[in-house]
Design a protein around this motif. Structure first.
Motif: not given
Length: 518
Positions: A158, A189, A193
């Motif tokens: 990120q 980001g 994830p």
């Protein structure tokens, strides 16, 4: 209208090299895009009339002339390489007058390939239209943050960013970026994830922004042109003044000239000049404007000419800092280990013109009456307008200098290759000013054996076999509307002979004659 995609200095947001295959792709993350809201500038919309396209100024195709200046060595040209340009002229049989240039005068080159695992590119494009007598018609800044990751393993990151608090600054994130995280913490980001950013040799645009509402005091460079006719000569004095906020590189000020038999006589110059005889343009070049030369001037002489001949003046330059001063302050790894080494580069690019709404009447229309009272009438009031089943065009007009905020429809295209498939996301956003009818958005595709798989919901997403992202451009857009930008209307009819005016009706429509995302 064309909304530039391609190179960043053309206002688009795209990958800068060929196609690639990403084994672990960032969902439907784009490799290419089309500007903040898709585009910059407005040009091809018309009221079902011919446009007033200005023809390039002619001039005998004589020698291209260059001359050294009294000041710094200059970098000549904006986008073409000088040597290639001269060689192409020689190949066509042109006689080239060349001066030996200092070694610092060379063509603009592409930045070196990145060597760090992660590279962040921050770029702002400045579009400005300045009135020749002072004041600004258009002042628009469009920016992009693009990321390049060389290896898949470094894509689980990120980006922490910061920027100056600039009035009129607004952001737009890629559809696969976590918008809440960005808005609350200024962290770039992925929504997921567990999926890395795309890796390879292509840059991926992640964030775009726009700055509006700036005035003349924020201009990095101001240019004034003073033409005056004296006897059988026209003296043209041009001066520039640069603000303290930026050091400007590769400045090129391009002045249109009347058709000439030979190069203009340059009497004084701070910098260097080049005469482009094919396009009748004089280019004034300054390699660097910094604290040592915040102002400068040039004087040249040509045969008698209308002062308007020397406009519009085009200005181009770059700078290594930006208005937003946006930067990445750190990288957060999403997996165990240290964050990858990264580098970032920033630059500001300007394309500035020194012109709104201009009218052109039919030769048989009383121009003085139209200009003074906005009345459309024949020069000879004893001759009626033509009758019959055919329409007669009486007035044409053109609107220039509008910016992206005036676009009736914006389209974004985000294409990314993932394994054996290419995911293409397309979004549109329509302005409040018009209700649009019969909208058609045409996306070119590679040669396919069957139709692409797709789904729709105010946006569009489809999948095709692996393809170069540039395959999906240009995107053509068609629509019509029942109102116009000028809102021109007939408010009444005056009879020129005794009796009541005839009953009349009117209809207006806006047609997208040439509207593309390129």
């Amino acid at each position: 209208m064309q909304m530039e995609r391609g190179k960043l200095d053309k206002g688009g947001y795209s990958a800068i090299s060929g196609p690639r295959v990403v084994e672990k792709a960032f969902g439907d993350m784009s490799i290419t895009g089309s500007g903040f809201g898709s585009g910059s500038g407005l040009g091809g919309l018309s009221m079902d009339m011919d446009s007033f396209a200005s023809k390039p100024k002619g001039g005998r195709p004589s020698a291209a002339a260059t001359a050294p200046g009294k000041g710094l060595g200059m970098k000549l040209g904006k986008t073409q390489k000088t040597n290639q340009f001269l060689e192409s002229l020689k190949a066509e049989g042109e006689v080239i007058l060349e001066d030996v240039q200092p070694s610092s005068v060379q063509s603009r080159v592409s930045p070196l390939p990145p060597s760090d695992p992660v590279t962040v590119t921050i770029e702002e494009k400045l579009n400005v239209t300045v009135k020749r007598d002072g004041g600004v018609n258009n002042f628009d800044v469009q920016g992009t943050l693009a990321l390049q990751v060389l290896n898949d393993t470094d894509g689980f990151i990120q980006l922490q960013i910061e920027n100056q608090d600039v009035p009129g600054l607004s952001f737009k994130t890629h559809p696969n970026i976590n918008k809440d995280l960005f808005n609350s913490q200024q962290v770039v980001g992925a929504k997921d994830p567990n999926r890395p950013f795309p890796s390879g040799q292509n840059e991926t645009p992640l964030v775009k922004w726009r700055i509006q509402g700036m005035d003349e005091s924020s201009l990095p460079l101001s240019v004034n042109c003073w033409p005056s006719v004296s006897g059988n000569e026209t003296y043209v004095n041009i001066e520039y003044e640069a603000a303290e906020m930026f050091d400007l590189h590769n400045v090129v000020i391009s002045i249109p000239l009347p058709a000439l038999r030979e190069a203009p006589s340059v009497r004084q110059i701070d910098g260097e000049w080049r005469y482009d005889s094919r396009n009748s343009v004089l280019e004034w070049s300054i390699l660097l404007i910094d604290q040592s030369n915040r102002s400068g001037s040039m004087e040249f002489v040509v045969p008698p000419a209308d002062p308007s001949t020397f406009f519009p003046i085009s200005i181009g330059f770059s700078a290594s800092s930006t208005f937003s001063d946006l930067k990445v302050t750190g990288i957060r790894p999403l997996k165990d280990g240290n964050p990858p080494k990264y580098s970032q580069r920033a630059r500001l690019i300007e394309n500035q013109d020194v012109p709104g709404l201009s009218f052109k009447t039919h030769p048989n229309i009383n121009k003085d009456l139209f200009n003074s009272q906005q009345v459309v009438g024949a020069k000879d009031p004893n001759r009626p307008f033509p009758s019959g089943q055919n329409e007669t065009p009486l007035v044409k007009w053109r609107i220039q200098g509008m910016d992206e905020s005036s676009l009736p429809l914006s389209v974004n295209c985000w294409a990314s290759v993932s394994g054996s498939e290419t995911y293409v996301n397309i979004e549109y956003e329509a302005a409040e000013m018009f209700d649009l009818h019969n909208v058609v958005i045409s996306i070119p595709l590679p040669a396919l054996r069957e139709a692409p798989s797709s789904n729709r919901s105010g946006s569009m997403k489809f999948v095709v076999p692996p393809a170069d992202p540039s395959t999906f451009f240009p995107i053509s857009i068609g629509f019509s509307a029942s109102s116009t930008f000028s809102d021109l209307k007939v408010t009444g009819i005056r009879p020129l002979k005794d009796g009541n005016p005839p009953k009349y009706s009117q209809r207006a429509r806006l047609v997208a004659a040439n509207y593309q995302v390129v």
